[in-house]
Design an enzyme around this catalytic site. Structure first.
Site, PDB file in Angstrom:
ATOM      1  CG  HIS A  74      39.236  38.239  42.273  1.00 40.28           C
ATOM      2  ND1 HIS A  74      40.329  37.690  41.649  1.00 40.28           N
ATOM      3  CD2 HIS A  74      39.505  39.566  42.388  1.00 40.28           C
ATOM      4  CE1 HIS A  74      41.217  38.633  41.395  1.00 40.28           C
ATOM      5  NE2 HIS A  74      40.745  39.782  41.828  1.00 40.28           N
ATOM      6  CB  CYS A  98      26.563  26.469  43.706  1.00 44.35           C
ATOM      7  SG  CYS A  98      27.962  27.568  43.375  1.00 44.35           S
ATOM      8  CG  HIS A 142      38.019  43.668  40.503  1.00 41.53           C
ATOM      9  ND1 HIS A 142      38.612  43.788  39.273  1.00 41.53           N
ATOM     10  CD2 HIS A 142      38.961  43.112  41.315  1.00 41.53           C
ATOM     11  CE1 HIS A 142      39.858  43.332  39.328  1.00 41.53           C
ATOM     12  NE2 HIS A 142      40.094  42.915  40.558  1.00 41.53           N
ATOM     13  CD  GLU A 143      38.209  42.245  45.099  1.00 44.38           C
ATOM     14  OE1 GLU A 143      38.550  41.050  45.074  1.00 44.38           O
ATOM     15  OE2 GLU A 143      38.998  43.178  44.834  1.00 44.38           O
TER      16      GLU A 143
END
Length: 449
Positions: A204, A211, A200-201
């Site tokens: 984010h 890149c 999940h993070e």
């Protein structure tokens, strides 16, 4: 007597893996993997499936070392193997692979002793610290995507208002994966929920930077590590989650059985294991690489004259990639230019018409019309002008809108694309001196006066 504690039911020192309102996100079902992957998918261009790469470094603090002891590195490798599988799930719509996955221990304390342990403060302190660390140069290349995550068993609070707000599972910056000073997050380890929190993070952090295209020197191979449930019993995983004295209790009825949360690889029936919420035979878990379907029918043209766009889609479902199989590479959407006839002279400019259609309920002065303004940095973002002031409307112009002030560029899905004189995108076809597309200058001659 049953007692509720942190989303787990206690039965005389037994912990039943039962999802409650506060812990239902722990279930690694296909539906919730797809919901997690939506966050990643919405950050990446949808019309083309490129191979993307993400390098990961995990910093485990002393609370992690104290809790897991000698099992720390093995546990985290198994967690990252699951995260890698999540990022290969077909619902993302793009092939994403992990490059280096490094694990380091740290004795640093990122809490401010004078402030409540808010996640934003911990994240800020950790981001500053990790940017100063000496990391494998093959991994922290200036052109590579790079994510640093702090894993902790300590409390993470969403605000400074007390215990009721201290159930944060993770916190990360948004869209900063190509900025190595800000590509970082904080994860509260909850054992069998940690993999979803990390996914999940990292979602984010994912952005649209180049890149993500940089191929690393090594690729993380999740098949080398297997599944968490293959290495640890349910009792051990329950102990990891809640501490000594906790172990898995059996289901007591059919309803409870349906809500039991078990990690992938845990035995469920004879010669079967749990995988993404289903009980399947390990013989069924053969890697299946994805294949493209045929293109569907073209959509309606976005304009009736002056050059518009029509599109058709294909999907990576022939077959659908399964069990870590490779997602398809290449175009997902085929765009073609249509409605090439010239518009009548009195037709309003296409970009102007989009601003003229803008209706702001707070705007009381209807006598003043909105006009368009093309921003040179974001030519496919709709900017409108009123009373000599420019306003970004935070949405893309319609497909087929000319951009960069040239006849050879057109906005498609928010991107200003070049097309050739043959009206094909990415074409190098040009008019010769005689005005013939792809001609050889032989159909005309110079008249000498």
């Amino acid at each position: 007597m049953n007692k509720m504690y942190s989303g787990v039911q206690l039965f005389e020192n037994k912990a039943l893996f039962k999802a409650t309102t506060s812990t239902k996100f722990l279930h690694t079902s296909k539906k919730e993997i797809q919901l997690n992957n939506y966050r990643v998918r919405r950050q990446i261009p949808e019309d083309h499936a490129n191979q993307y790469f993400i390098n990961i470094i995990l910093f485990a603090d002393t609370s992690m070392s104290d809790h897991y002891g000698n099992e720390l590195e093995n546990y985290l490798k198994l967690v990252m193997a699951k995260v890698s599988r999540i990022f290969k799930h077909f619902s993302i719509g793009h092939p994403i692979a992990f490059g280096s996955v490094n694990i380091k221990k740290t004795n640093e304390n990122f809490l401010d002793p004078d402030k409540y342990p808010m996640n934003s403060i911990i994240l800020e302190n950790f981001c500053k610290w990790q940017s100063t660390q000496t990391i494998n140069p093959d991994m922290k290349n200036l052109n590579d995507s790079y994510v640093a995550l702090l894993l902790t068993r300590n409390i993470i609070c969403l605000s400074s208002h007390g215990d009721k707000n201290c159930e944060g599972a993770g916190h990360a910056n948004s869209g900063t994966i190509c900025n190595q000073n800000l590509s970082c997050g904080v994860i509260n380890d909850g054992s069998f929920s940690t993999e979803l929190t990390i996914a999940h993070e990292v979602g984010h952090l994912t952005g649209k930077g180049d890149c993500l295209l940089a191929e690393p020197k090594e690729i993380f191979n999740e098949t080398e590590y297997g599944h968490l449930g293959e290495h640890y019993s349910l009792d051990k995983i329950c102990e990891f989650a809640w501490g000594l004295g906790f172990y898995a209790a059996p289901a007591f009825d059919d309803n409870e059985k349906d809500s039991i949360i078990v990690p992938d690889g845990s035995p469920c029936e004879d010669n079967k294991i749990c995988y993404e919420g289903e009980c399947i035979s390990s013989n069924e878990m053969k890697t299946i690489n994805g294949g493209w379907s045929d293109y569907g029918s073209f959509s309606k043209c976005s304009r009736t004259c002056g050059g518009g766009i029509k599109s058709r889609h294909r999907y990576c479902n022939n077959p659908t990639p399964m069990y870590g199989g490779q997602y398809c590479l290449g175009k997902k959407i085929d765009y073609q230019i249509c409605a090439l006839k010239k518009c009548p002279q009195e037709t309003q400019d296409f970009r102007d018409s989009q601003c003229a259609d803008y209706k702001n309920p707070k705007d009381q002065d209807f006598s003043v019309s909105w006009k368009s303004y093309e921003n040179t940095v974001n030519p496919c973002l709709l900017y409108c002008m009123k009373n000599d002031r420019y306003f970004p409307l935070h949405r893309n112009v319609l497909d087929g809108t000319p951009c960069r002030g040239e006849n050879s560029h057109m906005c498609v899905n928010g991107i200003c694309k070049k097309y050739g004189c043959d009206y094909k995108f990415d074409s190098v076809a040009e008019l010769d001196i005689c005005g013939v597309c792809n001609g050889n200058n032989s159909t005309c001659h110079q008249i000498l006066l």
